[in-house]
Design an enzyme around this catalytic site. Structure first.
Site, short mmCIF file in Angstrom:
data_model
loop_
_atom_site.label_atom_id
_atom_site.label_comp_id
_atom_site.label_asym_id
_atom_site.label_seq_id
_atom_site.Cartn_x
_atom_site.Cartn_y
_atom_site.Cartn_z
N ASP A 55 5.77 -5.31 5.71
CA ASP A 55 6.47 -6.57 5.96
C ASP A 55 6.61 -7.45 4.71
O ASP A 55 7.62 -8.14 4.54
CB ASP A 55 5.86 -7.33 7.15
CG ASP A 55 4.37 -7.58 7.00
OD1 ASP A 55 3.78 -7.13 6.00
OD2 ASP A 55 3.80 -8.22 7.90
N ARG A 111 -5.28 -1.89 9.02
CA ARG A 111 -5.19 -3.36 8.92
C ARG A 111 -5.47 -3.98 10.29
O ARG A 111 -6.53 -3.71 10.83
CB ARG A 111 -3.83 -3.78 8.37
CG ARG A 111 -3.85 -5.11 7.64
CD ARG A 111 -2.50 -5.46 7.08
NE ARG A 111 -2.16 -4.69 5.90
CZ ARG A 111 -2.53 -5.02 4.66
NH1 ARG A 111 -3.20 -6.10 4.44
NH2 ARG A 111 -2.18 -4.26 3.64
N ARG A 120 1.15 -5.17 -5.64
CA ARG A 120 1.43 -6.39 -4.88
C ARG A 120 1.78 -7.43 -5.93
O ARG A 120 1.13 -7.51 -6.97
CB ARG A 120 0.20 -6.80 -4.06
CG ARG A 120 -0.29 -5.64 -3.17
CD ARG A 120 -1.29 -6.08 -2.12
NE ARG A 120 -2.05 -4.97 -1.55
CZ ARG A 120 -1.67 -4.24 -0.50
NH1 ARG A 120 -0.53 -4.48 0.08
NH2 ARG A 120 -2.43 -3.26 -0.05
N GLY A 130 0.83 -1.21 0.00
CA GLY A 130 0.00 0.00 0.00
C GLY A 130 0.86 1.26 0.00
O GLY A 130 1.84 1.32 0.72
N ASP A 166 -0.12 2.19 8.41
CA ASP A 166 -0.65 1.40 9.53
C ASP A 166 0.18 1.48 10.82
O ASP A 166 -0.31 1.14 11.89
CB ASP A 166 -0.75 -0.08 9.13
CG ASP A 166 -1.66 -0.28 7.94
OD1 ASP A 166 -2.54 0.57 7.72
OD2 ASP A 166 -1.48 -1.28 7.21
N THR A 204 4.23 2.62 5.41
CA THR A 204 2.84 2.18 5.52
C THR A 204 2.11 3.08 6.50
O THR A 204 2.69 3.48 7.52
CB THR A 204 2.72 0.71 6.00
OG1 THR A 204 1.37 0.47 6.45
CG2 THR A 204 3.65 0.37 7.14
O1 F6P Z 1 -1.46 -1.37 4.60
C1 F6P Z 1 -2.08 -0.20 4.20
C2 F6P Z 1 -3.56 -0.42 3.99
O2 F6P Z 1 -4.13 0.80 3.57
C3 F6P Z 1 -4.32 -0.97 5.20
O3 F6P Z 1 -4.62 0.02 6.14
C4 F6P Z 1 -5.52 -1.58 4.54
O4 F6P Z 1 -6.02 -2.64 5.32
C5 F6P Z 1 -4.99 -2.08 3.22
O5 F6P Z 1 -3.77 -1.39 2.99
C6 F6P Z 1 -5.91 -1.87 2.07
O6 F6P Z 1 -5.35 -2.47 0.96
P1 F6P Z 1 -5.79 -2.18 -0.54
O7 F6P Z 1 -5.19 -0.87 -0.93
O8 F6P Z 1 -5.23 -3.31 -1.30
O9 F6P Z 1 -7.29 -2.09 -0.55
#
Ligand code: F6P
Length: 354
Positions: free
Chosen positions: A106, A174, A75, A14, A130, A128
């Protein structure tokens, strides 16, 4: 000691505000030290595809103030396969990339470890929103995400006050409650609900009822997304049904992941980026750059990943075998401190949010 012709930079997982400040710092530090830089686009996927471009000092102009990542992010399930890894290594050989600074969470660090094992020195930067990397006190993007969240929630408070409502607001994070707790204190929330701490719904209902009886008009409840699917919607209904306070639910979601990075994130990213390059050039690799009590430091990636698993109660058999007794004790102390910090923040939200 290894000499570096070129280092690559990638952002993975992210995105987070401040990643661009890190890209700028890495690029300019490397060039100042006489090392060329390649930008690798779309994370490990770009490394597999050979989606790379030489970066000069002007390629990173005017980005320090922008959210997102100019290198894009993705990803990459392919990177976890031997075939993907071989393709990534082929790109490194083709473009003389001897080292990589990988910015992300991670998953990004696991990738960095795999590359290091194959001879490309890697350093990780924690990027991140988070703040869920146990080895570092702060991750790049966390501060901006919280500042954005408080701006949004302050707006909700205005309308909640006008209409005498309760706003239940869900924020990202998360499995970590850091954003919800710190934001909760900053917006004067009645409660923050996070996965790390068992939540007493009935007590919140009673608190809202009592406060309404003595004249409180608006209520803010900040929920971390880690509470799971539909938790917030269900809680909103319950509050309305059991307290009689009209309630609304808002999910801030990806909104808090974008936007202008805060001073704190720009500073952290810039310091970490510079530090990462100097670590690489000293011959170090497989490290994650951390903020330890406001000092920038380097921590072994394996150590950081296992520490994370310990904190999240996800240790597997044999995980601790390669660490000394002292290291294990140090990990346990870090986890205990982090848990205590979370509990203390939780108590503060409850104490002040009356
Ligand atoms: O890790 C960052 C984050 O924004 C988290 O807070 C959230 O759970 C996740 O990524 C959302 O992922 P995506 O952008 O794939 O929807």
């Amino acid at each position: 000691m290894k000499t570096f012709r070129r280092i690559g930079i990638l952002t993975s997982g992210g995105d987070a505000p401040g990643m661009n400040a890190a890209i700028r710092a890495i690029t300019r530090t490397a060039i100042a030290r006489g090392v060329e830089v390649m930008g690798i686009y779309s994370g490990y996927e770009g490394l597999i595809e050979g989606n790379v471009k030489p970066f000069g000092i002007r390629d990173v102009s005017n980005i320090v103030n922008h959210g997102g990542t100019v290198l894009y992010s993705a990803r990459s399930p392919r990177f976890k396969t031997e075939e993907g890894m071989q393709a990534a290594m082929a790109t490194c050989r083709a473009y003389n990339i001897d080292g990589i600074v990988a910015i992300g969470g991670d998953g990004t660090f696991r990738g960095a470890t795999d590359l290091t094992a194959r001879g490309v020195s890697c350093i990780g930067l924690p990027g991140t929103i988070d703040n869920d990397i146990t080895a570092t006190d702060y991750t790049i993007g966390f501060d901006t995400a919280m500042n954005t969240a408080i701006e949004m929630i302050d707006r909700l408070r205005d309308t909640s006050e006008s209409h005498a409502r309760c706003s239940v607001v869900e924020v990202m994070g998360r499995d970590a409650g850091d954003i919800a707790l710190q934001t909760g204190i900053a917006v004067g929330a009645t409660a923050a609900v996070v996965p790390e701490i068992t939540f007493d719904e009935a007590a919140l209902v009673a608190k809202i009822k009592k406060s309404r009886e003595i004249g409180k008009r608006n209520f803010i409840v900040v929920v971390s997304e880690g509470m799971g699917h539909d938790f917030s919607e269900r809680l909103t209904s319950r509050i309305e049904e059991e307290t009689g306070v009209e309630s609304r639910f808002a999910r801030l979601a990806h909104v808090i992941r974008g936007g202008t990075p805060s001073l704190r994130d720009r500073l952290l990213a810039s310091r970490m980026g510079e530090f990462a390059v100097d670590e690489l050039l000293k011959g170090r690799s497989n490290e994650v750059i951390c903020d330890c009590n406001n000092e920038i430091c380097a921590i072994d990636i394996e150590y950081a990943l296992i520490l994370d698993r310990m904190y999240k109660n996800k240790l597997k058999e044999g995980d601790l075998d390669r660490f000394t007794k002292d290291q294990i004790a140090e990990m346990q102390a870090t986890c205990a401190k982090r848990r205590a910090d979370i509990e203390s923040l939780y108590e503060t939200v409850n104490l002040l949010g009356l």
